[in-house]
Enzyme design. Structure first.
Site, PDB file in Angstrom:
ATOM      1  N   PHE C 117       0.895  -1.322  -0.042  1.00 55.14           N
ATOM      2  CA  PHE C 117      -0.059   0.144  -0.117  1.00 55.14           C
ATOM      3  C   PHE C 117       1.043   1.135  -0.053  1.00 55.14           C
ATOM      4  O   PHE C 117       1.972   1.231   0.184  1.00 55.14           O
ATOM      5  CB  PHE C 117      -0.952  -0.013   1.174  1.00 55.14           C
ATOM      6  N   GLN C 231      -7.882  14.801   3.272  1.00 52.77           N
ATOM      7  CA  GLN C 231      -7.319  13.835   2.129  1.00 52.77           C
ATOM      8  C   GLN C 231      -8.056  13.721   0.714  1.00 52.77           C
ATOM      9  O   GLN C 231      -9.134  13.421   0.897  1.00 52.77           O
ATOM     10  CB  GLN C 231      -6.834  12.684   2.846  1.00 52.77           C
ATOM     11  N   HIS C 233      -8.195  11.504  -2.193  1.00 48.75           N
ATOM     12  CA  HIS C 233      -7.615  10.263  -2.763  1.00 48.75           C
ATOM     13  C   HIS C 233      -7.466  10.358  -4.073  1.00 48.75           C
ATOM     14  O   HIS C 233      -8.263  10.749  -4.878  1.00 48.75           O
ATOM     15  CB  HIS C 233      -8.820   9.157  -2.371  1.00 48.75           C
ATOM     16  N   LEU C 243     -14.708   5.960  -4.916  1.00 50.92           N
ATOM     17  CA  LEU C 243     -13.627   5.458  -4.702  1.00 50.92           C
ATOM     18  C   LEU C 243     -13.220   4.193  -5.251  1.00 50.92           C
ATOM     19  O   LEU C 243     -13.821   2.966  -5.206  1.00 50.92           O
ATOM     20  CB  LEU C 243     -13.547   4.926  -2.945  1.00 50.92           C
ATOM     21  N   GLU C 246      -6.871   2.099  -3.350  1.00 47.44           N
ATOM     22  CA  GLU C 246      -5.386   2.332  -3.610  1.00 47.44           C
ATOM     23  C   GLU C 246      -4.974   0.924  -3.945  1.00 47.44           C
ATOM     24  O   GLU C 246      -3.898   0.769  -4.521  1.00 47.44           O
ATOM     25  CB  GLU C 246      -4.907   2.796  -2.377  1.00 47.44           C
ATOM     26  N   ARG C 277      -0.999   9.152  -0.829  1.00 49.43           N
ATOM     27  CA  ARG C 277      -2.105   9.828  -1.360  1.00 49.43           C
ATOM     28  C   ARG C 277      -1.995  11.331  -1.706  1.00 49.43           C
ATOM     29  O   ARG C 277      -2.350  11.860  -2.763  1.00 49.43           O
ATOM     30  CB  ARG C 277      -3.240   9.683  -0.614  1.00 49.43           C
ATOM     31  N   HIS C 345     -11.604  12.388   0.257  1.00 52.56           N
ATOM     32  CA  HIS C 345     -11.672  11.096   0.905  1.00 52.56           C
ATOM     33  C   HIS C 345     -11.949  10.839   2.168  1.00 52.56           C
ATOM     34  O   HIS C 345     -12.462  10.164   2.927  1.00 52.56           O
ATOM     35  CB  HIS C 345     -10.562  10.278   0.195  1.00 52.56           C
ATOM     36  N   ARG C 380      -2.656  10.908   6.026  1.00 49.55           N
ATOM     37  CA  ARG C 380      -3.078   9.589   6.313  1.00 49.55           C
ATOM     38  C   ARG C 380      -2.260   8.794   5.265  1.00 49.55           C
ATOM     39  O   ARG C 380      -2.633   8.812   4.287  1.00 49.55           O
ATOM     40  CB  ARG C 380      -4.364   9.249   6.795  1.00 49.55           C
TER      41      ARG C 380
END
Lengths: 133, 248, 569
Positions: C117, C231, C233, C243, C246, C277, C345, C380
């Site tokens: 990730f 955030q 995304h 979404l 990721e 991100r 996001h 994050r």
């Protein structure tokens, strides 16, 4: 876990009409399948009466055969035959869904259903062979 | 004139007249709008008084199920273009009591969901909180219950099930599928406890295999197969319990 | 007014709320605990999380590595003591949820599998295909059902906190079904209401993410922390902002611009598509600004290409991505690249808490996205948030048990008096609006448009000032709101008005904090101040409500082992 029992608001309950099963083709087919069991049972009775006639000797068997040659009896047998066929087809499909699994290393639902047909045909041919020989 | 489409909504408000009626709205037609987009447009622009549930608008929260032209669907992933230039009728999910407009009362479903004990049951209770290591479970063992673990509790299958409509005591497709999911999880030892709920008159034996639950399931959970397999399983274990003389 | 008494009340039935509830029910079932949630718990937005949940489980990994990745990801604004506690608890929590039935993907030998990730230096993101949030939420919800002592108020909306002399006394809530308000008294209240995503138009967030917890706490005098950090995304589906996980890049997907180039080469040459991100989102915006994006009826975009992964891998690891593309973009990622653009996001900021979930108001706790501990700082890392709600949900639950055992309940006359004051306000503000002229829908859409345009990925002084002015005007307009219906049963228009009021309050704080932070750090990028400025801004922002609008203070960041360094990938 309990949900607090509040005094609840009045809801509206829709009634289901007796004709509910006419609304969708899948419901109609379902009702026909339910109905088909009556004919399956009827056919079983026919067979039992045949076996009974055979056990009572050649005359009673001849009478049974004569009786079954009327137009009404032939019609009844055609109808019974169609329903039993429908019943069988749906049953094979369901058994595919029950015993089949997606994914490798397992028989897929379609394969299980196909297997049912194969076994059916083999047994039928066997029975035919015994009768005709 | 710009393209338009007609939506007819069921209306019910116990505070007002308490009558179950319909109301038709004509809105601009957009080829890429979902029915939920259309409802949100009506609510924001035309009539703030309509009530319906929605949240994720990506077909995973399970809130926005309605009868769309008579079939239970998630409205967030059902598009106007499927029906245009025809009209669309929206009713609250069938077989549930109506609370208000397009909102139904699912408390019966929630109670049944709890009754099936949808959690990992272990003979040794300490297993449930032992965090020193995970239970081992191979990908193959997971495949056995994976499909039935995908239920989003949208209750479309209850709206599609005539048995539930006629016999509200039936615990219903999604709940049985969930029971099947836990029974077939290699980590679970609670099959016996669930049998009381699954294998009785209001359980799997109420099902007459209409099969529409599977047809309408937006997540392809196949509750119908779960029910029939549970029937086989329960029949076999009944047979063996008689054979060995051990009771249910 | 009806008083329903409890020891502990959890507001919000998503991942954090349910985890807290289970922690409480396990450690002391005699405590009267209830979850009050505006939707049925399994509808909560945790359900929509896709990619996974990070925790140290593998032999090549350790807690310090996870902590460092998180802190570097946060652009050194995370509190390092909190991060260390987080990564330690994470390992236990992901095993615990496995034991409660979460179907984590497995290795062939039956152990839990992990995937790559963004911003993580090891494979440590556990996942249940790409429906991790769904499985995690349902596992938690279903496990919570086994505790008879746990009560639920499903589809109840909390309208105000009742605070007596600096101590929490309960909440005022409306039962949506009946349309009646009740006092839910409690010695401890845990806010687990999620983020504020709906203040933006282009967002991955569900309709329920209206910043309720933040607004409730803020109005009661608790400060909000780091609200400027939003955030975005990188991969939102066009038109809807839905979404695309990721994990699609974690499993090997590429980002391409119009020229067919993997443009991340220019921005994060070592991590490429798996940079954090904030960096990937800005890179996409840079490509679009340089006219290297694609253009279409839904605006500019770039391609996320999964075709080379092949259908079997996509179906095994990313089935939801395919479902979403088919259902919401009318294309199949097995055969076509996915058109994507950054989508709002996650809310890094939230109600200010310490690492045990405590806010400055005695007995008021917060956990999950609603809270800001802070472990995410300015940005994050993907897959840290599902873990966060397990870790801090559990921690808040344990804190609540401790606190509730010693705190005294508020006397009922006092509760009635507190509630009456709130009720009069609610009546006047939302219900008796005969003379109003403004509609909820109109104000909401202008707010969301303003936030998208002026408080988005890139921010500038003038834009932020305009945003604040517009929000103030929208707040004035809200004072003249008019609801078209007065009826009680399931009045979603009334709930919508209360949510909008919350959103205006929170959006104001976001815009103001963004204006004051004249630097670029993590998710907060100022075009006019493109550099990080540790001299002036290596601190949290704490915002209090005051009669003159948001009042901002600062709070130092806690450091343990890791000194701020340049953030490069």
């Amino acid at each position: 876990m309990n949900i607090p029992s509040a005094e609840v608001t009045k809801t509206y309950r829709r009634s289901i009409p007796n004709t509910w099963w006419l609304k969708k083709s899948s419901y109609v087919l379902f009702m026909l399948r339910e109905l088909s069991s009556v004919f399956v049972a009827l056919y079983a009775l026919c067979l039992l009466s045949l076996v009974y006639a055979v056990s009572q000797g050649p005359e009673s068997y001849a009478a049974w055969v004569a009786g079954s040659q009327s137009g009404w009896m032939i019609l009844l047998h055609v109808v019974m035959g169609l329903f039993v066929l429908y019943h069988t087809v749906t049953w094979f499909r369901i058994s595919g869904r029950i015993f089949g699994r997606e994914g490798s290393g397992a028989l897929s639902p379609a394969a299980v259903t196909a297997l049912n047909y194969v076994i059916w045909i083999v047994i039928s041919l066997g029975v035919m062979y015994i009768i005709l020989s | 004139m710009a393209d338009e489409i007609k939506l007819t909504l069921s209306r019910y408000n116990p505070d007002k007249d308490g009558e179950y009626t319909t109301q038709t709205y004509t809105i601009p037609y957009h080829n890429d709008w979902s029915i939920l987009d259309a409802l949100n447009h009506i609510k924001a622009e035309l009539d703030g008084s309509i009530s319906y549930r929605w949240s994720c608008r990506m077909a995973v929260c399970g809130s926005c199920g309605m009868m769309v032209n008579g079939t239970p669907r998630l409205t967030c992933s059902t598009y106007l273009n499927e029906f245009y230039p025809g009209e669309i009728s929206l009713e609250p999910l069938a077989n549930f009591p109506v609370v208000r407009d397009l909102v139904v009362d699912i408390s019966d479903f929630m109670a049944k969901l709890t009754s099936i004990k949808p959690w990992i049951i272990r003979k040794n209770k300490k297993d449930e909180v032992d965090v020193s290591s995970e239970y081992l479970q191979t990908p193959a063992q997971m495949t056995v219950y994976r499909q039935q673990s995908l239920c989003i509790n949208c209750t479309l299958c209850y709206a599609a099930c005539p048995v539930y409509g006629l016999h509200p005591e039936f615990i219903g497709p999604a709940v049985i599928a969930l029971g099947y999911r836990y029974n077939n999880d290699s980590r679970d030892e609670g099959k016996e406890e669930r049998r009381k709920v699954l294998a009785n008159e209001a359980g799997v034996w109420k099902c007459t295999v209409v099969g529409d639950c599977t047809e309408v399931c937006p997540k392809h959970v196949d509750p119908s197969a779960a029910i029939q397999r549970t029937k086989v399983d329960s029949a076999i274990s009944w047979f063996f319990s008689k054979l060995t003389g051990r009771g249910e | 007014m009806e008083i329903l008494s409890h020891d502990i009340l959890i507001v919000g039935g998503g991942g954090a709320g349910l985890r807290a509830a289970i922690a409480i029910s396990q450690s002391n079932p005699s405590l009267k605990t209830a979850i009050v949630s505006k939707v049925y718990p399994m509808r909560s937005h945790t359900v929509a999380a896709e990619g996974g949940s990070a925790a140290v489980l593998k032999e090549d990994d350790n807690h310090d590595l996870h902590a460092y990745d998180t802190i570097k990801g946060s652009d050194f604004l995370a509190d390092q003591d909190a991060v260390e506690a987080f990564v330690r608890d994470a390992t236990k929590e992901v095993i615990q949820i496995e034991r409660w039935g979460c179907p984590w993907n497995r290795e062939e030998d039956g152990r839990i599998a992990a995937r790559w990730f963004g911003g993580m230096s090891r494979k440590r993101t556990l996942h249940a295909s790409d429906k991790t949030g769904f499985h995690l939420l349902h596992a938690l919800f279903q496990t919570s059902l086994k505790y008879d002592s746990l009560m639920r108020y499903d589809e109840w909306h909390v309208s105000a906190l009742l605070v007596d002399d600096g101590k929490i006394a309960g909440v005022l809530a409306i039962d949506t079904r009946r349309g009646t308000f009740s006092i839910l008294a409690a010695r401890t209240v845990i806010l687990c209401t999620g983020g504020v995503g709906r203040i933006y138009a282009f967002t991955s967030n569900a309709g329920i993410l209206t910043g309720d917890g933040a607004a409730l706490a803020y109005r009661s005098g608790a400060p909000l922390k780091d609200m400027e950090f939003i955030q975005f995304h990188p991969s939102g589906l066009l038109r809807t902002g839905i979404l695309i996980t990721e994990a699609s890049r974690g499993e090997g997907g590429y980002l391409f611009n119009k020229e067919g180039k993997r443009f991340m080469e220019n921005y994060a040459p070592t991590k490429m598509e798996l940079a954090p991100r904030d960096i990937v989102s800005r890179s996409i915006m840079e490509e679009i600004a340089a006219k290297r994006g694609f253009e279409g009826p839904y605006g500019s975009y770039v391609h996320l290409d999964l075709r080379h992964l092949g259908e079997p891998k996509i179906m095994e690891k990313l089935p939801m991505v395919r479902e979403l593309c088919l259902d919401f973009a009318g294309m199949d990622p097995v055969y076509e690249p996915i058109p994507i653009r950054p989508t709002m996001h996650y809310t890094m900021g939230g109600v200010h808490t310490d690492k045990d979930g405590k806010t400055p108001i005695a007995g008021l706790l917060a956990a999950g996205e609603a809270a800001c501990v802070s472990i995410h700082g300015a940005n994050r890392l993907g897959s840290n948030s599902l873990t966060e709600l397990l870790v801090f949900g559990a921690r808040a639950g344990r804190t609540a048990v401790e606190y509730a055992s010693s705190a005294k309940p508020c006397p009922s006359e006092r509760l009635q008096a507190l509630a009456k004051e709130k009720m009069d306000f609610i009546q006047k503000r939302y219900i008796r609006t005969e003379n109003g002229t403004e509609r909820v829908g109109a104000i909401l859409s202008e707010l969301r448009k303003t936030m998208d345009e002026k408080v988005g990925i890139y921010r500038r002084e003038e834009g932020l000032q305009e945003a604040i002015q517009i929000i103030q005007r929208l707040k004035d307009r809200f004072n003249r709101i008019r609801l078209t219906q007065q009826s009680k049963v399931f009045n979603t228009e009334l709930i919508g008005a209360m949510e909008l009021d919350n959103m205006l309050e929170v959006a104001h704080v976001v815009a103001m904090c963004a204006m004051i932070r004249k630097e670029s750090r993590g998710g907060h990028a100022r075009k006019d101040f493109p550099k990080r400025d540790d001299e002036q801004f290596l601190h949290h922002s704490l915002t209090f409500q005051s009669p003159d609008g948001p009042r901002r203070e600062t709070l130092p960041v806690t450091f343990t082992k890791w000194k701020p360094e340049e953030r490069k990938y």
